[in-house]
Design an enzyme around this catalytic site. Structure first.
Site, PDB file in Angstrom:
ATOM      1  N   SER A  64     -62.268 -10.426 -45.654  1.00 39.05           N
ATOM      2  CA  SER A  64     -60.891 -10.285 -46.053  1.00 39.05           C
ATOM      3  C   SER A  64     -60.169  -8.917 -45.658  1.00 39.05           C
ATOM      4  CB  SER A  64     -60.448 -10.555 -47.650  1.00 39.05           C
ATOM      5  OG  SER A  64     -60.850 -11.811 -47.764  1.00 39.05           O
ATOM      6  N   LYS A  67     -57.014  -9.541 -43.599  1.00 36.85           N
ATOM      7  CA  LYS A  67     -55.883  -9.667 -44.356  1.00 36.85           C
ATOM      8  C   LYS A  67     -54.693  -8.578 -44.001  1.00 36.85           C
ATOM      9  CE  LYS A  67     -57.578 -13.160 -47.431  1.00 36.85           C
ATOM     10  NZ  LYS A  67     -58.368 -13.377 -48.266  1.00 36.85           N
ATOM     11  N   SER A 119     -56.352 -11.366 -52.720  1.00 31.61           N
ATOM     12  CA  SER A 119     -56.999 -11.965 -51.593  1.00 31.61           C
ATOM     13  C   SER A 119     -56.891 -13.444 -51.386  1.00 31.61           C
ATOM     14  CB  SER A 119     -58.338 -11.592 -51.488  1.00 31.61           C
ATOM     15  OG  SER A 119     -59.064 -11.585 -50.394  1.00 31.61           O
ATOM     16  N   LYS A 226     -57.613  -2.720 -49.289  1.00 29.55           N
ATOM     17  CA  LYS A 226     -57.958  -4.174 -49.376  1.00 29.55           C
ATOM     18  C   LYS A 226     -59.289  -4.029 -49.581  1.00 29.55           C
ATOM     19  CE  LYS A 226     -57.149  -8.409 -49.168  1.00 29.55           C
ATOM     20  NZ  LYS A 226     -58.426  -8.609 -50.006  1.00 29.55           N
TER      21      LYS A 226
END
Length: 395
Positions: A64, A67, A119, A226
């Site tokens: 992720s 992202k 997420s 993140k």
């Protein structure tokens, strides 16, 4: 005047993109911290200097962390108050989710919070379809952005980071991407948020999202970015922190002890590569009639301070230029005279514009000022500079 504009834009715009061009890397200057990561990198956000790298160009799955690219492309290409509708392909997307309902509508801004704090893979697909017209169209934008900012070892196949052949990046590339994204005030605000609520059109209760990034609570000064995990990528993390006006970002891929490793990496950067002032704004340049147009700081180890060299480059068109068409004389109060190029151990690290004494010097825009107008219109500090120049140079 047109010739003057061309000269100004040609000289200034390259100076405004410094964090995203090749800069001197610090690898080997000081022994780096030990980590459990398969690959790792640490970057100074303002300068874009890589301060530490462990197998930093090794192409790996990134889960992720994808992202980060999804968010910055959506911010630059979309409008925050647009309503994003959840399609059948976005609904019930596998993996982490916001549990959005089929046909539900949410503003792009709120969906970006859900994307980065929780997420949400459903949010990633919905955002991609809204901004790019389809997931495939959005992925094209992601890869175009990667090329634009010089990510040479990255390729995206989807907006959420679920494992897919041909979907990869590196610790160094993710560090550079994060430094780029953190210059955007909208992105910077979202990833620093610990808790966010959003309206829920289908229920009496609001969405309430708690940021999965524990670094925000574990590390002093932490302000992003993140988390990521898949069964093939394992634990991935990008974190950022700001201390004494300096922002660093750390990246680890496949790291089972990432929270502790990131604390060690960030401590290493702040302790060994603090921002050092190389020049002050409006500082006279010896034996000339010019002064610096802005200050310049750079992350340096103590042993590197004496290795910085400066070279003055004066423009031959800096005094008076006439338009080919109407012979209009340029206002001499706008007196860009050239630049000072800075090098560290023979490698270019930046430039400082210089102006004739007594002339007008444009103000330096703050990154917060880059959010002028609609999202996507002026979305980075470099774009904000270009907007200022456009205004100053308009007839």
């Amino acid at each position: 005047m047109r010739m003057f504009k061309k000269m100004m834009i040609g000289l200034l715009v390259p100076l405004l993109l410094l964090p995203f061009i090749q800069v001197a890397e610090a690898e080997g200057t000081i022994p780096g911290p030990s980590t459990h990561a398969q690959s790792a990198a640490l970057i100074d956000v303002t300068s874009g200097r890589i301060l530490y790298s462990k197998d930093g160009d090794k192409e790996l799955r990134i889960a992720s962390l994808t992202k980060i690219m999804t968010a910055i492309v959506a911010i630059e290409q979309g409008k925050l108050d647009d309503k994003v509708k959840v399609s059948s392909t976005a609904f019930a997307k596998e993996g982490s989710s916001l549990y959005l309902k089929l046909g539900e509508e949410m503003t792009l801004e709120n969906m970006l919070y859900g994307l980065m704090l929780r997420s949400g893979n459903d949010a990633a697909s919905a955002i991609a379809e809204h901004v790019g017209g389809s997931e495939e169209g959005f992925v094209l934008l992601m890869n175009q952005k990667a090329e634009e900012i010089g990510l040479k070892h990255s390729h995206f196949m989807n907006p959420h980071g679920l494992d897919a052949d041909g979907h990869y990046s590196t610790a160094n590339d993710l560090a550079r991407l994060t430094a780029y994204a953190l210059h955007n005030p909208v992105f910077k605000r979202i990833v620093a948020t610990e808790d966010k609520s959003a309206p829920n059109p289908n229920e009496s209760w609001e969405y309430s999202w708690h940021n999965k990034n524990k670094m925000l609570r574990l590390y002093e000064g932490a302000d992003g970015v993140k988390t990521g995990y898949t069964k093939k990528a394992f634990r991935c993390l990008v974190s950022s922190a700001t201390r004494n006006g300096q922002q660093l970002a750390a990246v680890t891929l496949n790291d089972g002890d990432d929270w502790n490793d990131h604390a060690r990496m960030l401590d290493f950067g702040f302790e060994n590569f603090p921002l050092m002032e190389i020049a002050q704004k409006e500082q006279p340049v010896a034996n000339t009639d010019v002064i610096t147009g802005r200050g310049f700081t750079y992350p340096l180890a103590e042993s590197e301070k004496s290795a910085v060299t400066k070279r003055l480059v004066l423009s031959t068109n800096s005094t008076e230029t006439r338009s080919e068409k109407n012979e209009e004389t340029v206002d001499p109060s706008f007196g860009l005279a050239g630049r000072i190029d800075l090098e560290l151990k023979g490698e270019f690290i930046g430039s400082i514009p210089v102006y004739r004494k007594g002339s007008y010097i444009p103000p330096e825009p703050k990154s917060e000022d880059a959010a002028l107008g609609e999202i996507g219109e002026v979305s980075t500090w470099a774009t904000a500079w270009r907007a200022v120049l456009s205004h100053l140079l308009s007839p």
